[in-house]
Design a protein around this motif. Structure first.
Motif, PDB file in Angstrom:
ATOM      1  N   ALA A  99      -1.983  12.952   6.503  1.00 27.55           N
ATOM      2  CA  ALA A  99      -0.848  13.389   7.323  1.00 27.55           C
ATOM      3  C   ALA A  99       0.009  12.218   7.801  1.00 27.55           C
ATOM      4  O   ALA A  99       1.082  12.438   8.387  1.00 27.55           O
ATOM      5  CB  ALA A  99      -1.355  14.176   8.531  1.00 27.55           C
ATOM      6  N   GLN A 100      -0.445  10.981   7.590  1.00 29.65           N
ATOM      7  CA  GLN A 100       0.323   9.824   8.032  1.00 29.65           C
ATOM      8  C   GLN A 100       1.609   9.690   7.209  1.00 29.65           C
ATOM      9  O   GLN A 100       1.598   9.836   5.991  1.00 29.65           O
ATOM     10  CB  GLN A 100      -0.508   8.545   7.891  1.00 29.65           C
ATOM     11  CG  GLN A 100      -1.759   8.520   8.737  1.00 29.65           C
ATOM     12  CD  GLN A 100      -1.466   8.560  10.226  1.00 29.65           C
ATOM     13  OE1 GLN A 100      -0.666   7.761  10.735  1.00 29.65           O
ATOM     14  NE2 GLN A 100      -2.115   9.469  10.940  1.00 29.65           N
ATOM     15  N   ASP A 101       2.706   9.412   7.901  1.00 29.77           N
ATOM     16  CA  ASP A 101       4.006   9.282   7.261  1.00 29.77           C
ATOM     17  C   ASP A 101       4.372   7.803   7.173  1.00 29.77           C
ATOM     18  O   ASP A 101       4.676   7.169   8.187  1.00 29.77           O
ATOM     19  CB  ASP A 101       5.060  10.045   8.077  1.00 29.77           C
ATOM     20  CG  ASP A 101       6.423  10.044   7.405  1.00 29.77           C
ATOM     21  OD1 ASP A 101       6.476   9.711   6.204  1.00 29.77           O
ATOM     22  OD2 ASP A 101       7.428  10.369   8.071  1.00 29.77           O
ATOM     23  N   VAL A 102       4.290   7.246   5.996  1.00 27.04           N
ATOM     24  CA  VAL A 102       4.610   5.829   5.808  1.00 27.04           C
ATOM     25  C   VAL A 102       5.672   5.695   4.722  1.00 27.04           C
ATOM     26  O   VAL A 102       5.750   6.519   3.806  1.00 27.04           O
ATOM     27  CB  VAL A 102       3.363   5.010   5.420  1.00 27.04           C
ATOM     28  CG1 VAL A 102       2.325   5.043   6.529  1.00 27.04           C
ATOM     29  CG2 VAL A 102       2.750   5.510   4.119  1.00 27.04           C
ATOM     30  N   ALA A 103       6.488   4.666   4.870  1.00 29.51           N
ATOM     31  CA  ALA A 103       7.498   4.399   3.849  1.00 29.51           C
ATOM     32  C   ALA A 103       6.816   3.815   2.624  1.00 29.51           C
ATOM     33  O   ALA A 103       6.012   2.886   2.722  1.00 29.51           O
ATOM     34  CB  ALA A 103       8.543   3.431   4.398  1.00 29.51           C
ATOM     35  N   GLY A 104       7.101   4.364   1.476  1.00 29.77           N
ATOM     36  CA  GLY A 104       6.502   3.856   0.246  1.00 29.77           C
ATOM     37  C   GLY A 104       5.234   4.591  -0.130  1.00 29.77           C
ATOM     38  O   GLY A 104       4.792   5.519   0.563  1.00 29.77           O
ATOM     39  N   PRO A 105       4.609   4.181  -1.200  1.00 32.13           N
ATOM     40  CA  PRO A 105       3.414   4.870  -1.705  1.00 32.13           C
ATOM     41  C   PRO A 105       2.190   4.617  -0.827  1.00 32.13           C
ATOM     42  O   PRO A 105       2.102   3.614  -0.119  1.00 32.13           O
ATOM     43  CB  PRO A 105       3.221   4.267  -3.095  1.00 32.13           C
ATOM     44  CG  PRO A 105       3.825   2.900  -2.987  1.00 32.13           C
ATOM     45  CD  PRO A 105       5.003   3.053  -2.062  1.00 32.13           C
ATOM     46  N   ALA A 152      -0.225   5.035  11.442  1.00 35.38           N
ATOM     47  CA  ALA A 152       0.016   4.043  10.398  1.00 35.38           C
ATOM     48  C   ALA A 152       1.420   3.449  10.507  1.00 35.38           C
ATOM     49  O   ALA A 152       1.592   2.234  10.381  1.00 35.38           O
ATOM     50  CB  ALA A 152      -0.190   4.672   9.024  1.00 35.38           C
ATOM     51  N   ALA A 153       2.429   4.299  10.745  1.00 36.13           N
ATOM     52  CA  ALA A 153       3.802   3.802  10.848  1.00 36.13           C
ATOM     53  C   ALA A 153       3.938   2.831  12.016  1.00 36.13           C
ATOM     54  O   ALA A 153       4.580   1.779  11.898  1.00 36.13           O
ATOM     55  CB  ALA A 153       4.769   4.972  11.011  1.00 36.13           C
ATOM     56  N   ARG A 154       3.343   3.186  13.154  1.00 37.37           N
ATOM     57  CA  ARG A 154       3.399   2.308  14.318  1.00 37.37           C
ATOM     58  C   ARG A 154       2.661   0.994  14.035  1.00 37.37           C
ATOM     59  O   ARG A 154       3.128  -0.086  14.397  1.00 37.37           O
ATOM     60  CB  ARG A 154       2.777   3.011  15.529  1.00 37.37           C
ATOM     61  CG  ARG A 154       2.536   2.127  16.747  1.00 37.37           C
ATOM     62  CD  ARG A 154       3.812   1.647  17.393  1.00 37.37           C
ATOM     63  NE  ARG A 154       3.544   0.736  18.493  1.00 37.37           N
ATOM     64  CZ  ARG A 154       4.470   0.213  19.280  1.00 37.37           C
ATOM     65  NH1 ARG A 154       5.740   0.539  19.093  1.00 37.37           N
ATOM     66  NH2 ARG A 154       4.142  -0.619  20.254  1.00 37.37           N
ATOM     67  N   ALA A 155       1.509   1.072  13.394  1.00 37.83           N
ATOM     68  CA  ALA A 155       0.729  -0.132  13.102  1.00 37.83           C
ATOM     69  C   ALA A 155       1.485  -1.054  12.151  1.00 37.83           C
ATOM     70  O   ALA A 155       1.472  -2.280  12.323  1.00 37.83           O
ATOM     71  CB  ALA A 155      -0.620   0.249  12.503  1.00 37.83           C
TER      72      ALA A 155
END
Length: 365
Positions: free
Chosen positions: A43-49, A117-120
């Motif tokens: 469910a984490q939303d991160v830029a890229g793969p 993940a995005a915040r980290a």
């Protein structure tokens, strides 16, 4: 991402890390928790793969079959084998098979908060750190597990490490789980596979010694589910204490002073037993007996008052949770302290966390 029929990949697969995020998770007998942990990662939303690499130990509770079903359903999940079942071995296998430049360690007993993940990644870039970690927030379902979780979240229970209660952002000794730059891991070496517990502390020591920064960000939160029974908790803490004792043998005073409190408690309890026997047999009497009572029983009485105060403090839950707290807090301290003394005196040797073996957990709701 492309899918593949065989979801297992070799741990020594040679790859050149590219931009993206690889979540790595060692897994052993975690059928009750794995699906929730995996869902929190996906469910984490991160830029890229992004990908999730599960290092599968020889589970006996259906965990491997569940992991294979999850991998079949989502091609972001990749599987590697960890026949040794040791956490650092599994982590290294997962990292070795990973494809991306940022490594995010995840525990099967944990759940990442939304946006973690995005915040980290933002913190990693903003602070130019090599490793970033946040708060381990323990949760429980039963009165026992809730009592354990409350003590995990308290400096009285686990000694005040940054990720148990610190609220100010800044450089840290270690990081819970950790969001790491792959290039730094390649520079300093991966996890030391001779260390079964405390492997994250030792890795972060090497990262800091190499001139890199380890960072704590309290806005990052990970939910952790403690062990579900008294025996499993005692086994876990004894193993953790033994390996901290081993780390003291190897690295001496680089270990924080707080690690020496539980073994000191064990020694006080042992001394109290000896003094009590000498008093009952008449070997110790008169002024000597009185002095010994004050010196030995005094600190022990203060500790018992502390345990009682923690159990009865506001936020301690219902009666059953309070009663469990009276047992859990000394169990954590004494089990850890006994393990620590053994680790210092003879080394941890092949001590393993037996609480992870042959589990029969009730699935999370």
């Amino acid at each position: 991402m492309s899918s593949c029929h065989d979801r297992h990949v070799p741990a020594n697969e040679s790859v050149t890390p590219e931009a993206g995020v690889s979540f790595v998770m060692p897994v052993l007998n975690e059928r009750a928790y794995l699906e929730h942990a995996v869902a929190s990662v996906l469910a984490q939303d991160v830029a890229g793969p992004a990908e999730l690499v599960l290092a599968l130990g020889p589970s006996t509770d259906g965990t491997t079959e569940l992991a294979e079903r999850l991998a079949t359903a989502d091609d972001r999940i990749r599987l590697v084998r960890n026949p040794a079942a040791h956490i650092p071995v599994g982590l290294n296998a997962a990292i070795g098979a990973s494809r991306y430049a940022t490594i995010v360690r995840v525990d099967a007993h944990s759940e990442l908060s939304p946006g973690y993940a995005a915040r980290a990644l933002e913190t990693l870039e903003r602070t130019q750190s090599a490793n970033v970690g946040g708060v381990m927030h323990a949760e429980g379902r039963t009165p026992f597990q809730k009592a354990v979780a409350r003590l995990y979240n308290s400096p009285v229970g686990l000694g005040g490490g940054a990720y148990h209660g610190r609220t100010n952002e800044g450089e840290a000794e270690s990081a819970y789980l950790g969001v790491m730059r792959r290039e730094v891991l390649d520079e300093v070496g991966l996890f030391d596979e001779t260390i079964r517990r405390g492997e994250d502390w030792e890795l972060n020591l090497r990262i800091r010694q190499a001139g890199h920064r380890v960072w704590f960000d309290p806005s990052l939160s990970v939910t952790y589910w403690p062990r579900e029974s008294w025996l499993r908790l005692a086994r876990q803490f004894r193993a953790t204490g033994a390996w901290r004792g081993e780390l003291v043998r190897r690295f001496g005073r680089r270990n924080g002073i707080r690690y020496f409190a539980p073994p000191a408690l064990v020694l006080v309890v042992a001394l109290a037993i000896v003094v009590g026997v000498l008093q009952l047999t008449g070997v110790l009497s008169g002024i000597a007996s009185l002095v010994a009572s004050v010196v030995v029983y005094g600190p022990l009485a203060l500790y018992l008052l502390l345990v009682l105060a923690v159990a009865l403090a506001p936020g301690g839950g219902g009666l059953r949770q309070k009663l469990w707290t009276l047992l859990v807090l000394p169990t954590m301290h004494l089990s850890w302290g006994i393990g620590f003394l053994g680790g210092v005196l003879r080394g941890a040797r092949d001590t393993v966390d037996a609480s992870r073996l042959g589990t029969r957990n009730t699935p999370l709701p």
